[in-house]
Design a protein around this motif. Structure first.
Motif, PDB file in Angstrom:
ATOM      1  N   GLY A  55      -2.792  -0.932  -7.995  1.00 54.53           N
ATOM      2  CA  GLY A  55      -3.305  -1.599  -6.907  1.00 54.53           C
ATOM      3  C   GLY A  55      -3.287  -1.064  -5.372  1.00 54.53           C
ATOM      4  N   VAL A  56      -4.259  -1.307  -4.782  1.00 56.50           N
ATOM      5  CA  VAL A  56      -4.329  -0.750  -3.420  1.00 56.50           C
ATOM      6  C   VAL A  56      -3.203  -1.180  -2.606  1.00 56.50           C
ATOM      7  N   GLU A  57      -2.878  -2.564  -2.595  1.00 46.58           N
ATOM      8  CA  GLU A  57      -1.957  -3.238  -1.883  1.00 46.58           C
ATOM      9  C   GLU A  57      -0.389  -2.677  -1.978  1.00 46.58           C
ATOM     10  N   LEU A  58      -0.227  -2.193  -3.291  1.00 41.37           N
ATOM     11  CA  LEU A  58       1.106  -1.583  -3.624  1.00 41.37           C
ATOM     12  C   LEU A  58       1.077  -0.372  -2.639  1.00 41.37           C
ATOM     13  N   ALA A  59       0.093   0.385  -2.895  1.00 47.67           N
ATOM     14  CA  ALA A  59      -0.037   1.626  -2.106  1.00 47.67           C
ATOM     15  C   ALA A  59       0.096   1.486  -0.520  1.00 47.67           C
ATOM     16  N   ARG A  60      -0.294   0.364  -0.186  1.00 44.64           N
ATOM     17  CA  ARG A  60      -0.475   0.261   1.338  1.00 44.64           C
ATOM     18  C   ARG A  60       1.139   0.039   1.651  1.00 44.64           C
ATOM     19  N   ARG A  61       1.655  -0.912   0.860  1.00 47.14           N
ATOM     20  CA  ARG A  61       3.104  -1.237   1.124  1.00 47.14           C
ATOM     21  C   ARG A  61       4.228  -0.049   0.962  1.00 47.14           C
ATOM     22  N   THR A  62       3.724   0.875   0.099  1.00 45.36           N
ATOM     23  CA  THR A  62       4.498   1.896  -0.291  1.00 45.36           C
ATOM     24  C   THR A  62       4.214   2.990   1.043  1.00 45.36           C
ATOM     25  N   ALA A  63       3.003   3.084   1.454  1.00 43.66           N
ATOM     26  CA  ALA A  63       2.761   3.984   2.812  1.00 43.66           C
ATOM     27  C   ALA A  63       3.716   3.444   3.783  1.00 43.66           C
ATOM     28  N   ARG A  64       3.681   1.968   4.099  1.00 41.73           N
ATOM     29  CA  ARG A  64       4.281   1.324   5.317  1.00 41.73           C
ATOM     30  C   ARG A  64       5.925   1.623   5.254  1.00 41.73           C
ATOM     31  N   GLN A  65       6.369   1.653   3.890  1.00 39.09           N
ATOM     32  CA  GLN A  65       7.925   2.059   3.675  1.00 39.09           C
ATOM     33  C   GLN A  65       8.191   3.306   4.148  1.00 39.09           C
ATOM     34  N   MET A  66       7.205   3.969   3.712  1.00 42.46           N
ATOM     35  CA  MET A  66       7.503   5.359   4.066  1.00 42.46           C
ATOM     36  C   MET A  66       7.234   6.013   5.576  1.00 42.46           C
ATOM     37  N   GLU A  67       6.727   4.767   6.198  1.00 41.71           N
ATOM     38  CA  GLU A  67       6.144   5.158   7.550  1.00 41.71           C
ATOM     39  C   GLU A  67       5.165   6.270   7.705  1.00 41.71           C
ATOM     40  N   TYR A  68       4.256   6.078   6.806  1.00 41.30           N
ATOM     41  CA  TYR A  68       3.104   7.185   6.570  1.00 41.30           C
ATOM     42  C   TYR A  68       1.751   6.449   6.947  1.00 41.30           C
ATOM     43  N   GLY A  69       1.148   7.013   7.653  1.00 42.46           N
ATOM     44  CA  GLY A  69      -0.292   6.345   8.285  1.00 42.46           C
ATOM     45  C   GLY A  69      -1.271   6.611   7.235  1.00 42.46           C
ATOM     46  N   TRP A  70      -1.331   6.015   6.068  1.00 47.22           N
ATOM     47  CA  TRP A  70      -2.317   6.071   5.290  1.00 47.22           C
ATOM     48  C   TRP A  70      -3.416   4.896   5.455  1.00 47.22           C
ATOM     49  N   ASN A  71      -4.440   5.219   5.544  1.00 49.58           N
ATOM     50  CA  ASN A  71      -5.406   4.289   5.450  1.00 49.58           C
ATOM     51  C   ASN A  71      -6.425   4.514   4.523  1.00 49.58           C
ATOM     52  N   SER A  72      -6.055   3.424   3.412  1.00 53.14           N
ATOM     53  CA  SER A  72      -7.039   3.521   2.295  1.00 53.14           C
ATOM     54  C   SER A  72      -8.559   3.354   2.347  1.00 53.14           C
ATOM     55  N   ALA A  73      -8.952   2.599   3.471  1.00 55.94           N
ATOM     56  CA  ALA A  73     -10.587   2.395   4.038  1.00 55.94           C
ATOM     57  C   ALA A  73     -11.279   3.323   2.979  1.00 55.94           C
ATOM     58  N   ASP A  74     -11.457   2.961   1.688  1.00 61.93           N
ATOM     59  CA  ASP A  74     -11.923   3.489   0.696  1.00 61.93           C
ATOM     60  C   ASP A  74     -11.639   4.908   0.477  1.00 61.93           C
ATOM     61  N   THR A  75     -10.311   5.490   0.680  1.00 60.36           N
ATOM     62  CA  THR A  75      -9.730   6.554   0.329  1.00 60.36           C
ATOM     63  C   THR A  75     -10.568   7.745   1.203  1.00 60.36           C
ATOM     64  N   PRO A  76     -10.056   7.632   2.452  1.00 66.39           N
ATOM     65  CA  PRO A  76     -10.724   8.948   3.256  1.00 66.39           C
ATOM     66  C   PRO A  76     -10.179  10.178   2.722  1.00 66.39           C
ATOM     67  N   GLY A  77     -10.992  11.282   2.911  1.00 64.18           N
ATOM     68  CA  GLY A  77     -10.747  12.506   2.635  1.00 64.18           C
ATOM     69  C   GLY A  77     -10.616  12.947   1.089  1.00 64.18           C
ATOM     70  N   GLY A  78     -10.750  11.942   0.235  1.00 65.32           N
ATOM     71  CA  GLY A  78     -10.708  12.058  -1.183  1.00 65.32           C
ATOM     72  C   GLY A  78     -12.115  12.072  -1.860  1.00 65.32           C
ATOM     73  N   LEU A  79     -12.165  12.521  -3.030  1.00 67.02           N
ATOM     74  CA  LEU A  79     -13.204  12.537  -3.554  1.00 67.02           C
ATOM     75  C   LEU A  79     -13.155  12.035  -5.139  1.00 67.02           C
ATOM     76  N   ARG A  80     -13.892  10.869  -5.694  1.00 66.72           N
ATOM     77  CA  ARG A  80     -13.894  10.505  -6.859  1.00 66.72           C
ATOM     78  C   ARG A  80     -15.110  10.683  -7.696  1.00 66.72           C
ATOM     79  N   PHE A  81     -14.967  11.539  -8.832  1.00 62.39           N
ATOM     80  CA  PHE A  81     -16.093  11.862  -9.593  1.00 62.39           C
ATOM     81  C   PHE A  81     -16.376  10.794 -10.741  1.00 62.39           C
ATOM     82  N   HIS A  82     -15.672   9.993 -11.086  1.00 60.14           N
ATOM     83  CA  HIS A  82     -16.106   9.195 -11.944  1.00 60.14           C
ATOM     84  C   HIS A  82     -16.137   7.676 -11.395  1.00 60.14           C
ATOM     85  N   PRO A  83     -17.583   6.798 -11.739  1.00 61.49           N
ATOM     86  CA  PRO A  83     -17.263   5.545 -11.108  1.00 61.49           C
ATOM     87  C   PRO A  83     -16.351   4.609 -11.718  1.00 61.49           C
TER      88      PRO A  83
END
Length: 134
Positions: free
Chosen positions: A102-130
């Motif tokens: 879940g994205v919420e756990l990923a956001r909490r993990t990033a916050r714990q790391m003090e990492y500026g991750w913005n999932s806003a539909d996964t910027p910078g990444g590429l998904r090939f399978h819908p």
């Protein structure tokens, strides 16, 4: 791994082990030049993948069947995720946490790391399978 992977690529036992593990894994993830090891197993043939920007030409030259993506920080192709260099590996790792738990756990993990991750539909990444969730 990152950095120079030539010695590992030439180690038949390691490449065979990696190929066997990949056959039984749900997800295989490489960061940076780890993509060279996956390419050496044949796992990336015909598939999109990325690696560190300094190594993308070499990956494309040595394994022409790999569809090297130069315009993204990571690629999620279902059962294989590859990322560019160090911080791109963190972004891809958080994407995987979001995908599996879940994205919420990923956001909490990033916050714990003090990492500026913005999932806003996964910027910078590429998904090939819908069917692969963000």
């Amino acid at each position: 791994p990152g950095g120079v992977t030539t010695a590992v690529e030439e180690n038949v036992q390691v490449i065979d082990w990696l190929a066997r593990r990949r056959e039984t894994s749900v997800l295989t993830f490489s960061i940076c030049t780890g993509a060279f090891l996956l390419a050496a197993t044949g796992a990336l043939n015909g598939r999109p993948a990325t690696t560190h920007w300094e190594d993308q030409d070499e990956l494309a030259d040595r394994w022409p069947d790999v569809r090297v993506r130069r315009d993204v920080r990571w690629v999620d192709d279902g059962d294989i995720v590859t990322s560019a260099g160090i911080s791109a590996g963190i972004d891809a790792s958080l994407h995987i946490v979001g995908r599996l738990h879940g994205v919420e756990l990923a956001r909490r993990t990033a916050r714990q790391m003090e990492y500026g991750w913005n999932s806003a539909d996964t910027p910078g990444g590429l998904r090939f399978h819908p069917d692969v969730a963000p």
